[in-house]
Structures are given as C-alpha cells and as structure tokens.
Design an enzyme around this catalytic site. Structure first.
Site, PDB file in Angstrom:
ATOM      1  N   GLU B  49       0.860  -1.184   0.000  1.00  0.00           N
ATOM      2  CA  GLU B  49       0.000   0.000   0.000  1.00  0.00           C
ATOM      3  C   GLU B  49       0.891   1.226   0.000  1.00  0.00           C
ATOM      4  O   GLU B  49       1.873   1.287   0.738  1.00  0.00           O
ATOM      5  CB  GLU B  49      -0.879   0.031   1.258  1.00  0.00           C
ATOM      6  N   ASP B  60      -5.637   9.298  10.842  1.00  0.00           N
ATOM      7  CA  ASP B  60      -4.294   8.765  11.066  1.00  0.00           C
ATOM      8  C   ASP B  60      -3.697   9.247  12.382  1.00  0.00           C
ATOM      9  O   ASP B  60      -3.853  10.397  12.774  1.00  0.00           O
ATOM     10  CB  ASP B  60      -3.368   9.174   9.908  1.00  0.00           C
TER      11      ASP B  60
END
Lengths: 409, 266
Positions: B49, B60
């Site tokens: 990824e 995040d």
C-alpha cells in the site's frame, strides 16, 4: 441551485447530506458511520420531542439568559451619519458568546444518549469554554482540543476551561490552530466513539453537526424577530444583517429566521477574516473565491492549494482563523441570498477601537470584523436603513492581543 | 477474477500463511528513497500500500501523520506518487500496489483523471479513507470499469445490515479495522475478539479476501495470522522516523522489519 421557502435551511439537504447538491455531505471514516447515524436518529427524535424542547427552552432562558438585548448604537450612528446602527448583543449570553447555545444543546443530547464523556474543539476558546461550562452544569466529563498557538493567544478562555474542570489537550500538529484542533478532536472521537459524544464547535463538519449547531444558534434570530416587531411595530423595509463568518455558526443563527425574506428588504452580509493587510494568508474562502474541497467531513469552499492540501490561514481573530466554512454559507453564497466580504486584521482593530470609543460595548475581534463592514457602508446609506450587527462575542478573551496591538490595558 | 490482488492472496494461502501488506507514504522521506523502500520491502511483502499524503489526515495517528508531513515538506505531489507507482510496477510487474489516501486529493485532481492515471500506471487497488459506503458506490463502479479494485473498509462499529451491503458491493478485498482507533494505536482489543468478528465477516462470503489492519506490529502480528492478510503501516513509518533520527539508512532498516514480520507469520 435554489433555496426553498418555509423549510429551515439546515433541512434543505438531499439524502446524502448535500446542500445545493454539492456542499456538505459526510466524508467520514467507516468507524464514524455508526455513531454519526446514531446521533442523526437521536437528533431527529429529540427535536420533535416536547419534553426535550421544554428542557432546551428552560436552559436557554434560565441558564444562558435569553433574550439577549437589541440596542441602537446612537453615538456610533451619529458619528457616521448615515444608516442607523443597531447591535444584537449576543455576548450578554452566559459565558460571553453565542457558542453557549450549541454547547448546551450538545450537552443535553449527550445526556439523552446516555454518554458520560463529551469532547470538543475550540479556536478562540469560546466553544471550549462554553462546552466546559455546559459539561460542568450537566455532570459530564469534558476534554477540549485546542491548537497550541491558540492556547497562548486566548489565555483567559483557557483559564476558564480549566476552572470548569475540563482537560485542555494542546495540539501541536500543522499550524497549531483551529483546523488542527478539529482534526485531533475527530481522531479522538474515532478512537472513543463508544462512550464519548463529540461536539463540533461551529456549523461545520459532517452534515449532522452542521444541523445541530444551526438548530441551536437559530435562537438568536428568533429573538431578534420578536425584538424587531416590538421596536418597529413591524419588520422594517430596509435591513442589513451583518455578521462575521469563520465556521459560520453565529451568522446562521442570526439569519435563519430571515432567509425567506426578499434580499431587497433584508440583506445578509457575512464578513470573513482577511488576515493581515499585506499578507497573502487569510481565512476568507467565500469572499476570496476559493475552490470547493473537502475538510473535516464536509465539502465547502476551502483555502487549499491545487493538490488539495489545506492552506495555512492567518487572522488576528482565532475564532475566524479556519480554512473552511459552513456548507450552508456556501449554499447561501451560490444562491446569492447572502453577500460575503472580508475585513483585514487592521480593519477589525480599527472597528474595535471606534465601537469601544463611542459605545458601551466591547466586541471581541470576531464581531469587530462585522463592525468594520458596518462602519464602511453606514455613511453611504439612508437614515431609514437599519444595520444590525451581531456582537456575538466579548473582548475579554482578547485582552493580551489588544494590549499588544493597541497598547490598551 | 484474475486480479493480481487475488493472486497474491491465493499465493499466500498456498503457503499456509496470511498475506503481508505494508503501508508506506509516497515521498517519505524523499521521492527516491520511498521508491527504494517500496522495491526493497516488496521482496517480503505480498501487497504494497502506498499512501498519497494529505496534510489534514483525520483518521491517522502520529506516526503516519509524521510521515505524511515529512513527505509533503519534501515537495511530493500527486504526479510524483503516480510516477513512483509506475516505476515500481515496471520492475515488479506482478506485485500488487494499492494507493491509499483522502478524497480531497482525488477530488482536486478530478475523479476520472485520477482513475485513468491509476489504470495507466497499473495501480491495482484504491483505498479512500473518508469516502464510505454508500456514498462511494458511483466511485467504486468507476474503479471497477478501469480494472482498479476499490477496497471497502469495515469497522467494529459497522452494523450487520450495513456489513452485508458493503460485502455485496465489494470487489476482491475488504479491509477490517481491528478496533476503534486511528492508525498506529495500541491494540486494545484481544486478538480472540478481533478474530471472532473477522470470522463473521468472512462467513458472509468466503471468496472475499479480508485483511486486518490497525495496531499490528512485530509483537501482535502472530496472534492474528488466521486472517487472509495483515496490514502493517505505522510500525514501518515509525522505523523510517527512527532511521532518520539515527542517521541510518531507512531502506535497510525498514526492509529488516518487514522481513521479521514475514518470518513471524510463516
């Protein structure tokens, strides 16, 4: 794109939460889908629940202290020699700003949902201060996320939050202002949404938060409508409602009852933060033609670069120092119902000086942006024009900035 | 269903282990270095990824934020991300690469142009953190048209009804978020509980590859090896930060971590 009449603006969105087909929505991580849906259902139920409405009205009256006064600023009007200038003194509300409406409603919703923890973001510190007050009032544990830069420049409000027993979580990422505080608050909610309620401090964020906040601040215009009728016997023919716009919660609250009126009768003017005079940085996505982008779960006009990175903003007023803006203001802009402009830091400071010189009123730097526009246009307008400025915050919190910039004690 | 993503899972299955998925941020810490890291770790990772960094990443945690800010500060642009992906696929033709990021970047680039570009540089899949179901339906079908896998996220808060619908509309792979957390949080739920919930998702349609991510480190990876695949992101980003701090070569250090992760699930 068209406004509907007879339906509150907060309800004029489509099934995906978009106003005018493109502003708003709920761009959220999967984890938040469920808590946002739960909150949406709860709010839908509560706003029709007589008991809940009575409770809201009870606390608005006895805790917040509604209605706030509506006064003519005679000295300022005479000095400028044009339109009549009036103020809706929302800063009289408990705590000193309009943020108390949204905070109180969120605390009541949090209680109704059986959650014991409440978290929120803050820029100028008013949203945080009010949430900490409401949390204390209703027995909730409270955490406030605030940019490190704002903690420094809005100390009086931080002291108040601590006194109310809230924990202030300083945010050091990015520009260390409101935008980062909102991001960090959302991250905290992602991690704790099972037992924690989140309050977004303005009419921004995922659709439901825009709605709850707008529903709460709408109290301002409900009061004003009654006050206008009692002072003038009817709604006057030439009114201009001027309000500062950061996220846009006070402006929506100030305007909501008047959106259905013809704009020739009641003009709505939003004033954004133009930033320092010679700086390229500003926080004025509506009036300086920013492109649409997605920030904090909603699509709106947004200060950003070509790549979609969010721009740093700069304003003397922490409460307006935000790169995005409410989707409902984007909608009002595109339908041309409201007009948006900006005032620079210097304009706002000058306005603050003038208002405090002529009137027994102490508007914070946020509404000083709105006064700057009023001062600019009033001399050119006829005497039967009624300018009303929402003086939505008190300048106590700006003590340090005013001292530094004006040498004022 | 001859996607490279599917093949990677089948390949891992034939070796009786979960697929290992890595996440790194494009341009961290430079464009060149991030490509080197990608190439080097792909000897051990089954699927890579690659994050396209955003400066307001609401889902995040600290480690990935640091990586993203570092990459942006070093000047990474979306077109650089595509060129990294293109270069990577030139030398690693069969290794699937998944781009991951926030919707505003795609929106500003223009959806169609972005997806054409993905197809053009042979990106295999796409994860968009803040474009959930059902609002993502149109976008997902645009991906499918171009042979790009759109990867849906599922979380512990996803309801049963919703889960069914998401799986029905999903492509080859689903991403299960292990717990209520941003990326890089400490695993606060027992592996047993995670796997139980994982089993429920898997039982709905056995042909879908379901990976688990969030909170996976060298310490926790072994306990979840029953899954089809496991994603490690923050632990890798943290290693890049540490390497820079110690003035060591991040390529070697990160590769070693990925090697160790792989050994733990063999």
């Amino acid at each position: 794109m068209k406004l509907k009449r007879g339906i509150p603006l907060i309800d004029q969105h489509d099934q995906h939460g978009f106003w005018g087909g493109k502003f708003g929505g709920s761009f959220i991580p999967e984890t938040l889908k469920k808590p946002v849906e739960d909150l949406t259902n709860e709010f839908k139920k509560l706003r029709k629940d007589k008991k809940f409405l009575n409770k809201r009205d009870f606390y608005f009256k006895n805790y917040i202290g509604t209605p706030t006064s509506f006064v003519k600023l005679d000295n300022l009007t005479n000095h400028l020699g044009g339109a009549q200038i009036w103020a809706k003194v929302v800063s009289e509300a408990n705590g000193g700003a309009h943020k108390i409406y949204n905070a109180t409603v969120h605390a009541l919703i949090c209680k109704a949902m059986g959650k014991k923890y409440i978290v929120g973001d803050t820029g100028a510190g008013y949203a945080g201060k009010m949430l900490s007050m409401a949390a204390k009032k209703f027995g909730l544990k409270c955490k406030i996320f605030m940019g490190a830069k704002d903690i420094k420049r809005q100390k009086p409000n931080c002291d108040a939050m601590k006194k109310n027993g809230a924990e202030i979580v300083p945010v050091y990422s990015g520009s260390q202002t409101l935008v980062d505080a909102v991001s960090e608050c959302m991250r905290y909610w992602v991690s704790n949404c099972d037992n924690t309620h989140m309050c977004v401090g303005s009419t921004v964020g995922p659709n439901i938060f825009v709605k709850i906040c707008g529903w709460s601040t709408a109290q301002i215009s409900r009061e004003l409508k009654v006050q206008l009728k009692s002072k003038f016997k009817k709604i006057p023919n030439k009114i201009k409602l001027i309000n500062c716009v950061g996220g846009g919660s006070s402006a929506y609250g100030f305007w909501s009852e008047f959106i259905d009126y013809d704009k020739k009768q009641i003009e709505l003017i939003g004033v954004e933060a133009g930033g320092p005079k010679k700086s390229k940085l500003h926080a004025a996505p509506l009036s300086r033609n920013a492109k649409i982008g997605i920030l904090h779960g909603a699509a709106s006009y947004l200060c950003q670069n070509n790549e979609g990175q969010i721009n740093d903003t700069e304003s003397i007023s922490a409460g307006l120092d935000y790169p995005g803006v409410s989707p409902i203001h984007c909608f009002l802009k595109d339908t041309k119902r409201a007009r948006y402009t900006y005032a620079t830091d210097e304009d706002a400071l000058n306005a603050h000086v003038m208002v405090t010189k002529y009137e027994n009123l102490n508007p914070s730097l946020e509404p000083s942006h709105a006064f700057a526009e009023a001062i600019k246009i009033a001399p050119k307008l006829s005497k039967d024009t009624i300018i009303i400025v929402n003086s939505c915050g008190d300048a106590k919190k700006d003590r340090d900035i005013l001292k530094e910039r004006l040498g004022k004690k | 269903m001859a996607s490279l993503i599917n093949e990677a899972f089948q390949n891992a299955k034939s070796e009786n282990r979960p697929a290992l998925l890595t996440y790194t941020v494009a341009g961290d810490n430079t464009k060149k270095k991030s490509l080197e890291i990608l190439k080097s770790i792909s000897d051990y990772a089954d699927i890579c990824e690659l994050g396209f960094p955003h400066n307001t990443p609401i889902a995040d945690g600290g480690q990935i934020q640091t990586s993203a800010y570092r990459a942006i500060k070093n000047g990474i642009k979306i077109n650089d991300v595509f060129s990294i992906a293109r270069d990577f696929k030139k030398s690693k033709k069969t290794k699937p690469i998944i781009l991951m990021g926030y919707y505003n970047m795609i929106f500003q680039y223009n959806e169609n142009k972005f997806l054409d570009k993905c197809k053009n540089v042979k990106v295999d899949g796409l994860i968009v953190v803040d474009l959930p179901y059902p609002e993502n339906k149109k976008f997902a079908s645009k991906c499918k048209k171009r042979g790009v896998n759109f990867i849906q996220l599922v979380s512990p808060t996803t309801s049963e009804i919703r889960l069914k619908k998401i799986i029905k509309d999903s492509h080859d792979m689903l991403y299960y978020i292990s717990m209520l957390s941003t990326t890089g949080g400490k695993l606060k739920v027992s592996p047993k509980k995670i796997l139980k919930r994982y089993g429920k998702i898997k039982n709905q349609n056995k042909s879908k590859n379901v990976v688990i991510g969030f909170g996976i480190t060298e310490k926790t990876i072994k306990s979840l090896k029953k899954a089809d695949g496991l994603v490690v992101g923050s632990a890798i980003c943290k290693e890049i930060s540490n390497s820079i701090k110690k003035r060591q070569n991040p390529v070697t250090n990160v590769t070693n971590i990925v090697k160790r992760l792989k050994n733990k699930i063999k």
